[in-house]
Design a protein around this motif. Sequence first.
Motif, PDB file in Angstrom:
ATOM      1  N   HIS A 379       0.818  -1.217   0.000  1.00 28.04           N
ATOM      2  CA  HIS A 379       0.000   0.000   0.000  1.00 28.04           C
ATOM      3  C   HIS A 379       0.852   1.268   0.000  1.00 28.04           C
ATOM      4  N   ARG A 380       2.184   1.102   0.039  1.00 25.19           N
ATOM      5  CA  ARG A 380       3.109   2.233   0.106  1.00 25.19           C
ATOM      6  C   ARG A 380       2.667   3.213   1.199  1.00 25.19           C
ATOM      7  N   SER A 381       2.478   2.658   2.390  1.00 28.68           N
ATOM      8  CA  SER A 381       1.966   3.444   3.504  1.00 28.68           C
ATOM      9  C   SER A 381       2.619   2.985   4.803  1.00 28.68           C
ATOM     10  N   LEU A 382       3.112   3.935   5.604  1.00 25.24           N
ATOM     11  CA  LEU A 382       3.630   3.639   6.938  1.00 25.24           C
ATOM     12  C   LEU A 382       2.495   3.733   7.944  1.00 25.24           C
ATOM     13  N   VAL A 383       2.464   2.821   8.908  1.00 26.96           N
ATOM     14  CA  VAL A 383       1.416   2.829   9.933  1.00 26.96           C
ATOM     15  C   VAL A 383       2.052   3.108  11.293  1.00 26.96           C
ATOM     16  N   PRO A 384       1.264   3.600  12.247  1.00 26.00           N
ATOM     17  CA  PRO A 384       1.860   4.078  13.500  1.00 26.00           C
ATOM     18  C   PRO A 384       2.215   2.975  14.485  1.00 26.00           C
ATOM     19  N   THR A 385       3.231   3.244  15.284  1.00 30.41           N
ATOM     20  CA  THR A 385       3.487   2.503  16.515  1.00 30.41           C
ATOM     21  C   THR A 385       2.746   3.241  17.622  1.00 30.41           C
ATOM     22  N   LEU A 386       1.938   2.518  18.379  1.00 23.77           N
ATOM     23  CA  LEU A 386       1.053   3.143  19.355  1.00 23.77           C
ATOM     24  C   LEU A 386       1.767   3.455  20.667  1.00 23.77           C
ATOM     25  N   HIS A 387       1.183   4.374  21.421  1.00 21.97           N
ATOM     26  CA  HIS A 387       1.576   4.695  22.802  1.00 21.97           C
ATOM     27  C   HIS A 387       2.984   5.292  22.900  1.00 21.97           C
ATOM     28  N   TYR A 388       3.507   5.826  21.808  1.00 16.53           N
ATOM     29  CA  TYR A 388       4.828   6.459  21.858  1.00 16.53           C
ATOM     30  C   TYR A 388       4.644   7.962  22.009  1.00 16.53           C
ATOM     31  N   GLU A 389       5.211   8.530  23.084  1.00 12.02           N
ATOM     32  CA  GLU A 389       5.110   9.961  23.336  1.00 12.02           C
ATOM     33  C   GLU A 389       6.471  10.625  23.458  1.00 12.02           C
ATOM     34  N   ARG A 390       7.392  10.015  24.192  1.00 13.86           N
ATOM     35  CA  ARG A 390       8.737  10.569  24.331  1.00 13.86           C
ATOM     36  C   ARG A 390       9.714   9.404  24.396  1.00 13.86           C
ATOM     37  N   PRO A 391      10.923   9.591  23.895  1.00 12.01           N
ATOM     38  CA  PRO A 391      11.821   8.450  23.730  1.00 12.01           C
ATOM     39  C   PRO A 391      12.351   7.916  25.055  1.00 12.01           C
ATOM     40  N   ASN A 392      12.612   6.631  25.057  1.00 13.82           N
ATOM     41  CA  ASN A 392      13.321   5.997  26.162  1.00 13.82           C
ATOM     42  C   ASN A 392      14.635   6.763  26.383  1.00 13.82           C
ATOM     43  N   PRO A 393      14.890   7.226  27.605  1.00 16.32           N
ATOM     44  CA  PRO A 393      16.109   8.026  27.818  1.00 16.32           C
ATOM     45  C   PRO A 393      17.400   7.271  27.532  1.00 16.32           C
ATOM     46  N   ALA A 394      17.329   5.930  27.453  1.00 15.40           N
ATOM     47  CA  ALA A 394      18.522   5.150  27.126  1.00 15.40           C
ATOM     48  C   ALA A 394      18.742   5.040  25.620  1.00 15.40           C
ATOM     49  N   ILE A 395      17.857   5.666  24.816  1.00 12.79           N
ATOM     50  CA  ILE A 395      17.988   5.629  23.357  1.00 12.79           C
ATOM     51  C   ILE A 395      18.146   7.055  22.850  1.00 12.79           C
ATOM     52  N   ASP A 396      19.265   7.348  22.252  1.00 15.69           N
ATOM     53  CA  ASP A 396      19.503   8.661  21.655  1.00 15.69           C
ATOM     54  C   ASP A 396      19.158   8.581  20.169  1.00 15.69           C
ATOM     55  N   PHE A 397      17.857   8.712  19.865  1.00 21.15           N
ATOM     56  CA  PHE A 397      17.422   8.554  18.482  1.00 21.15           C
ATOM     57  C   PHE A 397      18.091   9.569  17.548  1.00 21.15           C
ATOM     58  N   ALA A 398      18.397  10.747  18.056  1.00 20.07           N
ATOM     59  CA  ALA A 398      18.994  11.781  17.196  1.00 20.07           C
ATOM     60  C   ALA A 398      20.342  11.353  16.638  1.00 20.07           C
ATOM     61  N   ALA A 399      21.010  10.423  17.300  1.00 16.56           N
ATOM     62  CA  ALA A 399      22.322   9.958  16.839  1.00 16.56           C
ATOM     63  C   ALA A 399      22.228   8.666  16.035  1.00 16.56           C
ATOM     64  N   THR A 400      21.020   8.203  15.767  1.00 15.59           N
ATOM     65  CA  THR A 400      20.818   6.941  15.049  1.00 15.59           C
ATOM     66  C   THR A 400      20.176   7.205  13.685  1.00 15.59           C
ATOM     67  N   PRO A 401      20.099   6.187  12.827  1.00 15.36           N
ATOM     68  CA  PRO A 401      19.375   6.353  11.564  1.00 15.36           C
ATOM     69  C   PRO A 401      17.857   6.357  11.728  1.00 15.36           C
ATOM     70  N   PHE A 402      17.332   6.225  12.969  1.00 15.62           N
ATOM     71  CA  PHE A 402      15.927   5.859  13.150  1.00 15.62           C
ATOM     72  C   PHE A 402      15.089   6.944  13.805  1.00 15.62           C
ATOM     73  N   TYR A 403      13.803   6.908  13.485  1.00 14.93           N
ATOM     74  CA  TYR A 403      12.790   7.697  14.186  1.00 14.93           C
ATOM     75  C   TYR A 403      11.548   6.829  14.313  1.00 14.93           C
ATOM     76  N   VAL A 404      10.795   7.016  15.383  1.00 18.50           N
ATOM     77  CA  VAL A 404       9.597   6.211  15.615  1.00 18.50           C
ATOM     78  C   VAL A 404       8.437   6.828  14.849  1.00 18.50           C
ATOM     79  N   ASN A 405       7.830   6.050  13.974  1.00 14.90           N
ATOM     80  CA  ASN A 405       6.696   6.558  13.200  1.00 14.90           C
ATOM     81  C   ASN A 405       5.420   6.459  14.039  1.00 14.90           C
ATOM     82  N   THR A 406       4.675   7.555  14.158  1.00 15.75           N
ATOM     83  CA  THR A 406       3.492   7.591  15.029  1.00 15.75           C
ATOM     84  C   THR A 406       2.213   7.956  14.289  1.00 15.75           C
ATOM     85  N   GLU A 407       2.237   7.925  12.964  1.00 21.04           N
ATOM     86  CA  GLU A 407       1.032   8.256  12.208  1.00 21.04           C
ATOM     87  C   GLU A 407       1.002   7.471  10.903  1.00 21.04           C
TER      88      GLU A 407
END
Length: 649
Positions: A379-407
């Motif tokens: 469907h060429r569509s990303l779907v959300p991961t639920l219940h994500y509001e702020r990152p786990n403090p042990a994960i520095d997403f800004a320094a990784t290739p990743f972001y949590v998709n929420t929509e």
Amino acid sequence: MSSHDATEVSGNDIAIVGMAGRFPGADSVGEFWELLRAGREGITRFGDEELAAAGVPEALRADPAYVRAHGILPDVDLFDTGFFEFTPAEAEVIDPQQRLFLQSCHTALEDAGYDPRRYDGLISVYGGAAINTYLQRHVLPSIDQTATSDHFKVMVGNDKDFLATRVSYKLDLRGPSYSVQTACSTSLVAIHLACQGLINGECDMALAGGVTVKLPQVRGYLYEEGAILSPDGRVRTFDADAGGTVLGNGVGIVVLKLLEDALDAGDTVHAVIKGTATNNDGSLKVSYAAPGKEGQAAVITEAHAVSGTDPGSVSYVEAHGTATRLGDPVEVSALTDAFRRGTPDTGFCAIGSLKSNVGHLDAAAGVAGVIKTALMLRHRSLVPTLHYERPNPAIDFAATPFYVNTETRPWEGEGPLRAGVSSFGIGGTNAHAILQEAPGQGPSEPSPREEQLLVLSAKTPTALDTLTDALADHFEADPGADIADAAYTLAMGRQAHRHRRAVICAGPAEAVRALRAARAESGRATGEAPAADGQRPFTPDPQLAGRALLDAVRTAWLDGAEVDWAGFYAGERRRRVPLPTYPFEGRRVWLEPPPEPAAAAPAEGPHPLLGANVSTLAEHRYATTLTGEEFFIADHRVEGRALKPAPAP
């Protein structure tokens, strides 16, 4: 290069040509996609009355640490014994995981458009199941295995060894048939082995997946600090408040072929598996059950290498994502290490986990992740991961290739879309797969016929009516469907059963009217075939054409003839397309354990202050409810008031 579009096709590319599944909150793959796209949760939360009726002790229900959540599948006690030719007595001894796996394999093959009895090739089965709680709770208390015959039927109906081979026997599949067991990574490892079997030439088509049905379904769990289960029944993968997962039941099956073979055969390709890898952590981790960063990074790196994938071209990862405080940071760190071998970029790859929707499906978790990712690619569509509001403090997403998709949003990118899918098992067996969107296949060739013949059949009249309604609904929802491809799929990709229906139409709108009329009136559109040994072969007269040809074939089909469909469609290049699959008619086949004999007097506990034993593997715990009527309270009075005595110093 492929002749089908500009996408390069490797000889090791594997096509997903069919899918089937049932998940918490979704009874089919189509419903699963709607749940994911809408960002809904399928986990069930139970009320006190439900839990009490299920036999959960009052003291346990009153425990503040008791979490009333579980991912359930309705009607696991039902099974279509007539369709699969079991007696009810045989079926009720069989693990419902085996029954559900069998039904889902049949559904997946129909979704792919194949009748295995007419497929000129070897079809393999690779699958695994979770722990068999039906055996523990229902079978062993009900059946005395003193007799050898009783012991044998209990064994073959419940041991995991017979999960895959039962499917091969009932569906007459002649390729290798393997039961696979690697805990949580079972079904993704099964897919890996199926891909290897296809690449090595051991089979021409493969069924791969897993199933989990843990009983009782109506139950919760005691939250334990530091364990893997969530404190509130929500799965907050990658979130600062993540505290664990929720268990769930489910089943998923994918049908696989070499991509070159699938394209040549006109199969619908939902997605392409570019490569897979598996390994084990060994002892390089803090405990047997703990995740291993080095092992995870190594298996992801290997999957990139064997698939020839630049990590920078991967724009989504379906993570194992258990939402544990240890597991999530380890997983993101391992993914980052693997991606850093190919790119220094940050923030370009979405990451998510279906556990936030349906919980942890154990042996079915990996294949559920593959099905979710294939649907997103399709469907060429990303779907959300639920219940994500702020990152786990042990994960520095800004320094990784990743972001949590929420929509839910369009999935875009240069070149073919690519994704990774991870599944990691307790005990250290890791698996990772690289998926890519399917090459464009384009429309089928124009049909030489102005009208098409749609044929349907079922083992009972009621199932035939249900299938007719489903097909009419399908064409009503998709008025642009290629009616010639649908007719071809029904004729070539479905087993012929006794109760039959056939209509002639020129397009989807006319098909809807004809199917609804045939359902209401029967008459010349419905027939009943004789027993199999009384059916005669039928080859259309080459002199007939147009409506005369279709009328002759319809009449023969309704009378029970074995129509030479390959001859009927000779010279045409048609595609097999997904259509409504067989509607199983389940009947309840379920062993209820005998009631426990009433005790002559209430059994005394180890101490008057100790109530229900709600201990876990991690600790001893008792839940006690005091009413004030107990002798040690009622008889202990201070200034006329009943008080609980204080413990002795």
